[in-house]
Design a protein around this motif. Structure first.
Motif: not given
Length: 172
Positions: A119-121, A146-147, A154-157
């Motif tokens: 969902t985030a992606l 955790q993974q 890594q997709y910040a911000p």
């Protein structure tokens, strides 16, 4: 937050469900009137790659009305819309409308390494900033949780991995 993932007798039980549930409950007052529950439900007839998935997880091939798909008791009394989808990603017009087409989506739930990640992606691809509340999520194992959080960080911000405390302090 569904019975299928919270019931210890379920093959699909997420080990950290209880702790994620407590954290999610702490956040509900902050998002009163802006909460949407999402549910994974099996399709009537799987197709494509889903055929192999349901060969591996045949007990999940149940009608949408089966109680395993219900939202767990601690959330069932909270007034919120429910979006049910046959896909891991729950992103779509319903969540897009809830973010007012482009603001922020705060994600919690299970499992971090499946539905939350998917969902985030999808949401960031649609141009929506996402905050994943790490301690209000749980994965199929602590390691996979955790993974998944590390991958999303890594997709910040455009993806922010936060905590319940971060969200609570931002709401004040």
């Amino acid at each position: 937050m569904q019975f299928v993932f919270g019931d210890p007798s379920s093959t699909a039980c997420v080990p950290g469900y209880a702790s994620a549930s407590v954290a999610v409950q702490r956040l509900l007052p902050v998002f009163e009137g802006r909460t949407i529950y999402t549910k994974f439900v099996a399709p009537d007839q799987p197709h494509g790659a889903w055929l192999a998935y349901y060969e591996q997880w045949p007990f999940l091939l149940r009608p949408n009305t089966d109680p395993i798909w219900d939202i767990t008791k601690e959330f069932s009394t909270h007034n919120a819309d429910v979006v049910s989808k046959h896909t891991f990603s729950k992103w779509g017009p319903e969540l897009a409308a809830a973010t007012l087409y482009g603001h922020e989506l705060v994600l919690v739930g299970v499992s971090t390494d499946c539905c939350v990640l998917s969902t985030a992606l999808a949401a960031i691809d649609a141009g929506v900033r996402v905050r994943v509340v790490a301690d209000a999520c749980a994965g199929v194992s602590h390691s996979s949780h955790q993974q998944a959080l590390s991958i999303m960080a890594q997709y910040a911000p455009i993806i922010d991995v936060s905590t319940v405390e971060d969200i609570m302090s931002d709401a004040v």
